[in-house]
Design a protein around this motif. Structure first.
Motif, PDB file in Angstrom:
ATOM      1  N   UNK A  64       6.093 -10.424   0.161  1.00  0.00           N
ATOM      2  CA  UNK A  64       5.672  -9.231  -0.313  1.00  0.00           C
ATOM      3  C   UNK A  64       6.557  -7.802   0.072  1.00  0.00           C
ATOM      4  N   UNK A  65       7.234  -8.164   1.330  1.00  0.00           N
ATOM      5  CA  UNK A  65       7.672  -6.954   1.997  1.00  0.00           C
ATOM      6  C   UNK A  65       8.895  -6.683   0.742  1.00  0.00           C
ATOM      7  N   UNK A  70       4.186   0.813  -2.991  1.00  0.00           N
ATOM      8  CA  UNK A  70       2.729   0.680  -3.260  1.00  0.00           C
ATOM      9  C   UNK A  70       1.988  -0.742  -3.799  1.00  0.00           C
ATOM     10  N   UNK A  71       2.973  -1.569  -4.144  1.00  0.00           N
ATOM     11  CA  UNK A  71       2.313  -3.134  -4.503  1.00  0.00           C
ATOM     12  C   UNK A  71       2.508  -3.846  -3.108  1.00  0.00           C
ATOM     13  N   UNK A  72       3.374  -3.577  -2.346  1.00  0.00           N
ATOM     14  CA  UNK A  72       3.376  -4.367  -0.879  1.00  0.00           C
ATOM     15  C   UNK A  72       2.553  -3.795  -0.007  1.00  0.00           C
ATOM     16  N   UNK A  73       2.060  -2.566  -0.175  1.00  0.00           N
ATOM     17  CA  UNK A  73       0.994  -1.999   0.416  1.00  0.00           C
ATOM     18  C   UNK A  73      -0.710  -2.636   0.020  1.00  0.00           C
ATOM     19  N   UNK A 128       4.993  -2.133   5.605  1.00  0.00           N
ATOM     20  CA  UNK A 128       4.989  -1.720   4.347  1.00  0.00           C
ATOM     21  C   UNK A 128       4.694  -0.018   4.206  1.00  0.00           C
ATOM     22  N   UNK A 129       4.038   0.094   5.136  1.00  0.00           N
ATOM     23  CA  UNK A 129       3.592   1.822   5.196  1.00  0.00           C
ATOM     24  C   UNK A 129       4.877   2.642   5.788  1.00  0.00           C
ATOM     25  N   UNK A 130       5.233   1.829   6.728  1.00  0.00           N
ATOM     26  CA  UNK A 130       6.683   2.715   7.502  1.00  0.00           C
ATOM     27  C   UNK A 130       7.892   2.590   6.755  1.00  0.00           C
ATOM     28  N   UNK A 131       7.900   1.560   5.818  1.00  0.00           N
ATOM     29  CA  UNK A 131       9.319   1.516   5.297  1.00  0.00           C
ATOM     30  C   UNK A 131       9.266   2.385   3.973  1.00  0.00           C
ATOM     31  N   UNK A 132      10.251   3.049   3.697  1.00  0.00           N
ATOM     32  CA  UNK A 132      10.539   4.099   2.458  1.00  0.00           C
ATOM     33  C   UNK A 132      11.402   3.489   1.702  1.00  0.00           C
ATOM     34  N   UNK A 133      11.100   3.023   0.534  1.00  0.00           N
ATOM     35  CA  UNK A 133      12.082   2.355  -0.465  1.00  0.00           C
ATOM     36  C   UNK A 133      11.845   2.821  -2.037  1.00  0.00           C
ATOM     37  N   UNK A 134      12.645   2.824  -2.848  1.00  0.00           N
ATOM     38  CA  UNK A 134      12.316   3.364  -4.325  1.00  0.00           C
ATOM     39  C   UNK A 134      11.947   2.141  -4.999  1.00  0.00           C
ATOM     40  N   UNK A 135      11.107   2.059  -5.777  1.00  0.00           N
ATOM     41  CA  UNK A 135      10.763   0.988  -6.557  1.00  0.00           C
ATOM     42  C   UNK A 135       9.858   1.106  -7.474  1.00  0.00           C
TER      43      UNK A 135
END
Length: 135
Positions: A64-65, A70-73, A128-135
């Motif tokens: 999931x990570x 948004x999907x992961x959260x 998931x909340x703390x990780x910033x990524x583009x997607x």
């Protein structure tokens, strides 16, 4: 895996849960025998069962990570809510009725397993909340 403390704690709790599930009192042993709970008859079987459940949930969290934030959260929160419900259900079930007679250690082990799932999926939500990524 920047901080291995979580995984060391998880390993200790898995071993503790396996030991607790494998050692019910006399009434609990009769229940394990009658209802053929072969997955928790002995310490190695109980440890394998708990380790498999926690391992699969950790693997699900890892998969999931890899999704977009948004999907992961969303998925992580849904799994956390489901495991929290499972924890509540286990707590109420093992503290009432015939299950109250199976011994405090066995009941604690039966309640600790969904608690471990809450811990694993809660960590997934946190990451998931703390990780910033583009997607």
């Amino acid at each position: 895996m920047r901080n291995p403390f979580f995984y060391v704690l998880l390993l200790v709790l898995v071993v503790l849960d396996g030991w607790l599930l494998a050692h019910p009192n006399l009434i609990g042993q009769a229940g394990v025998f009658i209802f053929e709970y072969t997955a928790i008859e002995t310490f190695p079987k109980a440890l394998g069962t708990v380790a498999a459940v926690v391992g699969v949930s950790s693997l699900i969290g890892l998969i999931i990570s890899r999704l977009s934030q948004p999907v992961a959260i969303g998925i992580s929160v849904a799994l956390l809510a489901g495991s929290a419900y499972y924890l509540f259900q286990s707590f109420t079930q093992y503290n009432s009725g015939v299950y109250k007679l199976t011994g405090a250690g066995f009941r604690a082990g039966a309640i600790l397993l969904p608690g471990l799932l809450v811990l694993v999926f809660g960590k997934g939500v946190w990451e998931a909340v703390l990780t910033r990524r583009n997607g």
